[in-house]
Design a protein around this motif. Structure first.
Motif, PDB file in Angstrom:
ATOM      1  N   ARG A 103     -12.642   0.629  16.092  1.00 27.34           N
ATOM      2  CA  ARG A 103     -14.014   0.459  16.475  1.00 27.34           C
ATOM      3  C   ARG A 103     -14.045   0.299  17.975  1.00 27.34           C
ATOM      4  O   ARG A 103     -13.491  -0.196  18.540  1.00 27.34           O
ATOM      5  N   ARG A 104     -15.248   1.302  18.147  1.00 27.48           N
ATOM      6  CA  ARG A 104     -15.527   0.839  19.679  1.00 27.48           C
ATOM      7  C   ARG A 104     -16.499  -0.210  19.940  1.00 27.48           C
ATOM      8  O   ARG A 104     -17.615  -0.316  19.368  1.00 27.48           O
ATOM      9  N   LEU A 105     -16.104  -0.903  20.986  1.00 26.28           N
ATOM     10  CA  LEU A 105     -16.973  -1.796  21.203  1.00 26.28           C
ATOM     11  C   LEU A 105     -17.847  -1.461  22.420  1.00 26.28           C
ATOM     12  O   LEU A 105     -17.357  -0.912  23.583  1.00 26.28           O
ATOM     13  N   LEU A 106     -19.430  -1.911  22.424  1.00 28.01           N
ATOM     14  CA  LEU A 106     -20.239  -1.402  23.520  1.00 28.01           C
ATOM     15  C   LEU A 106     -20.553  -2.805  24.480  1.00 28.01           C
ATOM     16  O   LEU A 106     -20.583  -3.736  23.788  1.00 28.01           O
ATOM     17  N   ASP A 107     -20.613  -2.388  25.461  1.00 27.86           N
ATOM     18  CA  ASP A 107     -20.923  -3.506  26.507  1.00 27.86           C
ATOM     19  C   ASP A 107     -20.302  -4.862  26.553  1.00 27.86           C
ATOM     20  O   ASP A 107     -20.732  -5.645  26.361  1.00 27.86           O
ATOM     21  N   VAL A 108     -18.883  -4.685  26.635  1.00 28.45           N
ATOM     22  CA  VAL A 108     -17.985  -5.568  26.659  1.00 28.45           C
ATOM     23  C   VAL A 108     -17.284  -5.754  27.765  1.00 28.45           C
ATOM     24  O   VAL A 108     -16.625  -4.646  28.392  1.00 28.45           O
ATOM     25  N   SER A 109     -17.389  -6.870  28.361  1.00 34.50           N
ATOM     26  CA  SER A 109     -16.615  -6.837  29.925  1.00 34.50           C
ATOM     27  C   SER A 109     -15.071  -7.228  29.574  1.00 34.50           C
ATOM     28  O   SER A 109     -14.660  -7.354  28.561  1.00 34.50           O
ATOM     29  N   ASP A 110     -14.407  -7.381  30.680  1.00 30.92           N
ATOM     30  CA  ASP A 110     -12.819  -7.385  30.727  1.00 30.92           C
ATOM     31  C   ASP A 110     -12.645  -8.853  30.160  1.00 30.92           C
ATOM     32  O   ASP A 110     -11.589  -8.843  29.411  1.00 30.92           O
ATOM     33  N   ASP A 111     -13.271  -9.652  30.744  1.00 23.50           N
ATOM     34  CA  ASP A 111     -12.845 -10.992  30.245  1.00 23.50           C
ATOM     35  C   ASP A 111     -13.143 -10.951  28.813  1.00 23.50           C
ATOM     36  O   ASP A 111     -12.564 -11.656  27.718  1.00 23.50           O
ATOM     37  N   GLU A 112     -14.311 -10.761  28.169  1.00 22.30           N
ATOM     38  CA  GLU A 112     -14.602 -10.996  26.736  1.00 22.30           C
ATOM     39  C   GLU A 112     -13.566  -9.882  26.116  1.00 22.30           C
ATOM     40  O   GLU A 112     -13.220 -10.226  24.714  1.00 22.30           O
ATOM     41  N   PHE A 113     -13.245  -8.890  26.386  1.00 20.92           N
ATOM     42  CA  PHE A 113     -12.254  -8.078  25.659  1.00 20.92           C
ATOM     43  C   PHE A 113     -11.001  -8.618  25.605  1.00 20.92           C
ATOM     44  O   PHE A 113     -10.226  -8.432  24.686  1.00 20.92           O
ATOM     45  N   ARG A 114     -10.556  -9.332  26.738  1.00 20.34           N
ATOM     46  CA  ARG A 114      -9.236 -10.007  26.517  1.00 20.34           C
ATOM     47  C   ARG A 114      -9.253 -11.116  25.518  1.00 20.34           C
ATOM     48  O   ARG A 114      -8.161 -11.543  25.086  1.00 20.34           O
ATOM     49  N   SER A 115     -10.334 -11.745  25.737  1.00 21.61           N
ATOM     50  CA  SER A 115     -10.557 -12.886  24.544  1.00 21.61           C
ATOM     51  C   SER A 115     -10.407 -12.363  23.467  1.00 21.61           C
ATOM     52  O   SER A 115      -9.810 -13.044  22.288  1.00 21.61           O
ATOM     53  N   ILE A 116     -11.103 -11.181  22.913  1.00 24.36           N
ATOM     54  CA  ILE A 116     -10.979 -10.359  21.543  1.00 24.36           C
ATOM     55  C   ILE A 116      -9.495 -10.251  21.115  1.00 24.36           C
ATOM     56  O   ILE A 116      -9.128 -10.545  20.110  1.00 24.36           O
ATOM     57  N   GLU A 117      -8.616  -9.758  22.219  1.00 22.72           N
ATOM     58  CA  GLU A 117      -7.565  -9.420  21.955  1.00 22.72           C
ATOM     59  C   GLU A 117      -6.615 -10.379  21.501  1.00 22.72           C
ATOM     60  O   GLU A 117      -5.609 -10.291  20.747  1.00 22.72           O
ATOM     61  N   LYS A 118      -6.820 -11.478  21.905  1.00 25.97           N
ATOM     62  CA  LYS A 118      -5.965 -12.867  21.447  1.00 25.97           C
ATOM     63  C   LYS A 118      -6.140 -13.293  20.103  1.00 25.97           C
ATOM     64  O   LYS A 118      -5.464 -14.305  19.743  1.00 25.97           O
ATOM     65  N   ARG A 119      -7.161 -12.807  19.518  1.00 25.14           N
ATOM     66  CA  ARG A 119      -7.472 -13.510  18.181  1.00 25.14           C
ATOM     67  C   ARG A 119      -7.770 -12.437  17.126  1.00 25.14           C
ATOM     68  O   ARG A 119      -7.870 -11.124  17.477  1.00 25.14           O
ATOM     69  N   ALA A 120      -7.701 -12.947  16.022  1.00 27.60           N
ATOM     70  CA  ALA A 120      -7.925 -11.672  14.824  1.00 27.60           C
ATOM     71  C   ALA A 120      -9.405 -11.009  15.094  1.00 27.60           C
ATOM     72  O   ALA A 120     -10.176 -12.013  15.206  1.00 27.60           O
ATOM     73  N   TRP A 121      -9.407  -9.842  14.551  1.00 25.01           N
ATOM     74  CA  TRP A 121     -10.847  -9.206  14.680  1.00 25.01           C
ATOM     75  C   TRP A 121     -10.778  -8.349  13.510  1.00 25.01           C
ATOM     76  O   TRP A 121     -10.047  -7.997  13.097  1.00 25.01           O
ATOM     77  N   TYR A 122     -12.282  -8.544  12.844  1.00 26.30           N
ATOM     78  CA  TYR A 122     -12.646  -7.759  11.773  1.00 26.30           C
ATOM     79  C   TYR A 122     -13.889  -6.855  12.087  1.00 26.30           C
ATOM     80  O   TYR A 122     -14.570  -7.064  13.071  1.00 26.30           O
ATOM     81  N   CYS A 123     -14.138  -6.093  11.044  1.00 22.62           N
ATOM     82  CA  CYS A 123     -15.178  -5.052  11.349  1.00 22.62           C
ATOM     83  C   CYS A 123     -16.514  -5.766  11.151  1.00 22.62           C
ATOM     84  O   CYS A 123     -17.513  -5.476  12.010  1.00 22.62           O
ATOM     85  N   SER A 124     -16.437  -6.811  10.415  1.00 25.84           N
ATOM     86  CA  SER A 124     -17.740  -7.619  10.439  1.00 25.84           C
ATOM     87  C   SER A 124     -18.100  -8.034  11.717  1.00 25.84           C
ATOM     88  O   SER A 124     -19.289  -8.551  11.940  1.00 25.84           O
ATOM     89  N   MET A 125     -17.350  -8.264  12.465  1.00 28.16           N
ATOM     90  CA  MET A 125     -17.594  -8.872  13.971  1.00 28.16           C
ATOM     91  C   MET A 125     -18.179  -7.842  14.819  1.00 28.16           C
ATOM     92  O   MET A 125     -18.296  -8.359  16.249  1.00 28.16           O
ATOM     93  N   ASN A 126     -18.152  -6.691  14.519  1.00 29.76           N
ATOM     94  CA  ASN A 126     -18.559  -5.687  15.545  1.00 29.76           C
ATOM     95  C   ASN A 126     -20.080  -5.771  15.699  1.00 29.76           C
ATOM     96  O   ASN A 126     -20.911  -5.676  14.836  1.00 29.76           O
ATOM     97  N   PRO A 127     -20.598  -5.736  16.816  1.00 24.79           N
ATOM     98  CA  PRO A 127     -22.232  -5.839  17.109  1.00 24.79           C
ATOM     99  C   PRO A 127     -22.840  -4.658  16.779  1.00 24.79           C
ATOM    100  O   PRO A 127     -23.936  -4.541  16.592  1.00 24.79           O
ATOM    101  N   ASP A 128     -22.124  -3.412  16.870  1.00 21.98           N
ATOM    102  CA  ASP A 128     -22.733  -2.143  16.501  1.00 21.98           C
ATOM    103  C   ASP A 128     -22.856  -2.131  14.847  1.00 21.98           C
ATOM    104  O   ASP A 128     -22.170  -2.179  13.974  1.00 21.98           O
ATOM    105  N   ALA A 129     -24.376  -2.165  14.480  1.00 27.09           N
ATOM    106  CA  ALA A 129     -24.344  -2.223  12.933  1.00 27.09           C
ATOM    107  C   ALA A 129     -24.075  -1.062  12.220  1.00 27.09           C
ATOM    108  O   ALA A 129     -23.917  -0.756  11.159  1.00 27.09           O
ATOM    109  N   TYR A 130     -23.844   0.174  13.138  1.00 24.64           N
ATOM    110  CA  TYR A 130     -23.364   1.295  12.201  1.00 24.64           C
ATOM    111  C   TYR A 130     -22.096   1.389  11.744  1.00 24.64           C
ATOM    112  O   TYR A 130     -21.609   2.111  11.141  1.00 24.64           O
TER     113      TYR A 130
END
Length: 742
Positions: free
Chosen positions: A453-480
């Protein structure tokens, strides 16, 4: 009946070879076979490939450093389909491979040697636990031992494999050697201390199905010194495994200093860090890998590049290559090439070549100049090439050489295109603020469905924090794209390919125009100062650059402010040009044309699209009323040298203007080709006029006060018979060459 016939055939074959000797494999071959892996991470990649291949189809792979009874162990545990007894036997044997593609998932291994060479490169001993479910829901557990230590203890002169299996927690009755093999594994594997219960406990570390591999007696930096450091640094960083050989550090150094060596080493990061290597191991990652329970954030490299360009390369394949790739003879196999700028955390550059989604050559230096290619990567999946048996190099055959030549050319074109565009932007915005850094798309993989999934408007610090934990499609801010049942985002690839080719064509035309300008501006007569020649050239450009009245009217009404007022032809104008060219060729047919028709077609096609002009003005060759014969000869030589450039310019006109009835890009318009002889005829006429006017100029020299020729929008420089009557003696009138930058 068919089964009985097959059994009879098998019995007959067994009778034919019964009593013959079978080949034996000396245990020393395990060592010599492992030496093909010069790099320890390539050996680890072999085990990762086995978990990725479609016969296993694992979704998760956990790599851990464990200590069992004081012995360092490197374990690989996946959740794949597992294996029954016969498949495990083939895996531990040499040359057996029955992997086939499944739903477009192509297997990486096909030599039947990866596990043996890889595991014996990492350590001296390996034991494999596997669990699978049969169609009747019976649970089958199997274990096999491939151990140099065991073979040395029993003095074996050939490789023997203790293997046993359980069906629903009972030793398989179909395996007569099961009890003996279990006894050998229990007593000769140093990890379990002779306890059968500890052997069986390893199956509890596997889920409902999967495989667990334990490699122990790991290789050391000095094989003859048992007290030397391990080749793999397993303790400095628990989220990574470091190749100690690339650091050349002492085992006595504390972990902090070893990490500093890792960060300051001159070796490429993927040579030092297993986490960095595994993050780019697959072109389209699906397998989720963890090192000591720390997730390896795999990278979708082909979509993470900035200033991305997509192109295709169609290699010529022999019938044998088409058979190997399972292509039809009329199929159009193409290599997809993606070029772009790497993110800031990548310190390397070069070509990343994949085969069946697996990285074979990382950061291959197609362009040797670091100052030109630094930070730029070319990514391509070259399935028509053949990798070697350790999958770290391609077989250097004719296909390989042709592919490298084409990829090198595409990389050089990309570098030249962006070098010119960057220099033009810098010169046009000298006082402007610096441009923002290139934007990179942020891609993250769902831990549940393995989709990207492509993340929109995510800074470097936010992306690094996302990489350190589990991530699922339901956490994507893009509703599509916030559900696992939604397909991945699809790019408009054909449009990107066409846009890049258009930009490349425009840059090539601009470079040719600049070369012609440079050639003409440098042709000043002997004795004339650079300042006077520059002033004369400026006056010539000022006289010939302004467009005609018609062109000025069109340009003023359609000029784009972003392009500095230059006229950009619309799609309607392009259709009119194409129709004009088709009318010259007899309704769109590919009909041969004479020299006059060539002139008419070029003039009608380019009369309204003058976006950049190269003025060939030879009227100012007179100096103080005297014309030098040497200058005329030099001009003739320059015209002859421009022959190839004129042919290429005419070729661009005939090949690049195409449109459909809706005004969009469509199939190519039938435009007559411009034969070389037509260009030669045009240039020959110019040379003849030069010779004639040279004689006139020598007989009747004129001063600079005569009438100057006006600007013209014609494309080909030629002097017609009607114009010759109006020329003053000694005056040369050659129309400007107009190049369409659009």
């Amino acid at each position: 009946t068919a089964i009985m016939e097959l059994e009879q055939q098998q019995q007959q074959q067994d009778l034919q070879v019964s009593g013959l000797r079978s080949a034996r494999t000396n245990p020393a071959y395990l060592v010599s076979n492992a030496t093909s892996h010069l790099w320890v991470f390539s050996a680890i990649a072999e085990l990762v490939d086995n978990a990725y291949d479609p016969d296993c189809a694992a979704a998760h792979l956990d790599i851990r450093h464990e200590v069992m009874r004081g012995i360092d162990v490197l374990s690989f545990t996946d959740d794949g389909r597992g294996m029954e007894l016969n498949r495990l036997h083939n895996m531990l044997s040499f040359g057996y491979c029955d992997k086939v593609p499944v739903k477009g998932h192509k297997p990486i291994g096909h030599y039947g040697n990866g596990f043996k060479s890889g595991s014996m490169r990492i350590g001296k001993d390996a034991i494999v636990f596997t669990k699978t479910r049969l169609a009747n829901n019976a649970v089958v557990k199997s274990v096999g031992l491939l151990s140099q230590t065991f073979l040395a203890r029993i003095g074996a002169d050939t490789i023997v494999l203790p293997i046993c299996s359980w069906v629903n927690d009972q030793l398989a009755e179909t395996d007569p050697d099961g009890a003996q093999s279990l006894s050998l594994i229990t007593h000769h594997c140093d990890l379990f201390g002779g306890f059968e219960s500890e052997v069986l406990a390893q199956f509890d570390r596997i889920g409902k199905h999967g495989t667990r591999i334990l490699i122990y007696n790991l290789k050391r930096t000095s094989p003859d010194d048992p007290s030397s450091a391990l080749e793999l640094d397993l303790v400095s960083d628990r989220s990574d495994i470091v190749n100690s050989e690339t650091l050349q550090s002492d085992a006595a150094l504390p972990a902090v200093q070893r990490m500093q060596l890792l960060q300051t080493s001159v070796s490429p990061l993927i040579r030092r860090s297993l986490k960095a290597y595994l993050s780019i191991l697959f072109m389209k990652p699906r397998l989720i890998i963890r090192i000591n329970n720390h997730k390896v954030r795999t990278q979708l490299m082909q979509r993470c590049l900035a200033k991305r360009a997509i192109d295709y390369y169609s290699p010529k394949l022999s019938p044998s290559d088409e058979t190997r790739l399972k292509l039809r003879s009329n199929s159009n196999y193409r290599v997809r090439v993606v070029i772009g700028v790497l993110p800031a955390n990548h310190s390397d550059y070069g070509a990343m070549l994949y085969h069946n989604n697996r990285l074979i050559l990382p950061y291959e230096k197609l362009v040797k100049e670091p100052e030109l290619a630094s930070g730029v990567a070319l990514i391509a999946e070259v399935d028509h090439l053949e990798p070697n048996h350790i999958k770290q190099e391609f077989i250097r055959d004719a296909n390989f050489r042709n592919c490298f030549l084409n990829l090198t050319q595409k990389l050089k074109e990309y570098l030249e295109l962006h070098r010119c565009s960057d220099s033009a932007a810098a010169s046009s915005a000298a006082a402007a603020p610096p441009p923002p850094p290139p934007s990179y798309w942020r891609w993250v993989q769902c831990d549940s469905c393995q989709k990207w999934r492509r993340l929109l408007d995510v800074s470097d610090d936010e992306f690094r924090s996302i990489e350190k934990r589990a991530w699922y499609c339901s956490m994507n801010p893009d509703a599509y794209y916030n559900r696992c049942d939604i397909a991945e985002e699809v790019e408009d690839e054909e449009s990107m390919v066409q846009d890049y080719r258009d930009a490349r064509t425009t840059a090539r035309r601009r470079n040719e125009a600049a070369a012609i300008r440079s050639l003409l501006s440098n042709s000043r007569p002997a004795g004339q100062s650079a300042a006077s020649h520059s002033a004369e050239s400026s006056s010539k450009r000022a006289r010939f650059d302004p467009p005609s009245a018609t062109s000025a009217a069109v340009s003023s009404s359609t000029a784009s402010p972003q392009l500095g007022g230059r006229h950009q032809p619309s799609r309607q104008e392009v259709r009119e040009r194409s129709s004009n060219i088709n009318s010259c060729s007899g309704g769109g047919g590919n009909v041969a044309m004479n020299s006059t028709q060539v002139e008419q077609s070029v003039v009608s096609a380019t009369a309204e699209s003058s976006t950049a002009a190269v003025s060939v003005d030879l009227a100012a060759v007179k100096r103080e009323g005297a014309v030098s014969a040497a200058r005329f000869d030099r001009v003739k030589d320059q015209l002859r040298s421009l022959r190839c450039s004129v042919i290429r310019l005419l070729g661009h006109i005939s090949s690049d203007w195409s449109t459909d009835s809706d005004g969009g890009r469509g199939g190519p318009v039938k435009v007559p080709e411009f034969p070389d002889q037509s260009v030669d005829q045009l240039l020959a006429r110019v040379v003849q006029d030069l010779d004639r006017q040279k004689k006139q100029a020598q007989q009747q020299p004129k001063d600079d006060g005569q009438k100057q020729p006006g600007a013209s929008s014609s494309n080909v420089a030629a002097v017609s018979d009607a114009q010759e009557a109006n020329l003053s003696d000694g005056e040369i009138d050659i129309k400007p060459i107009v190049i369409d930058d659009d």
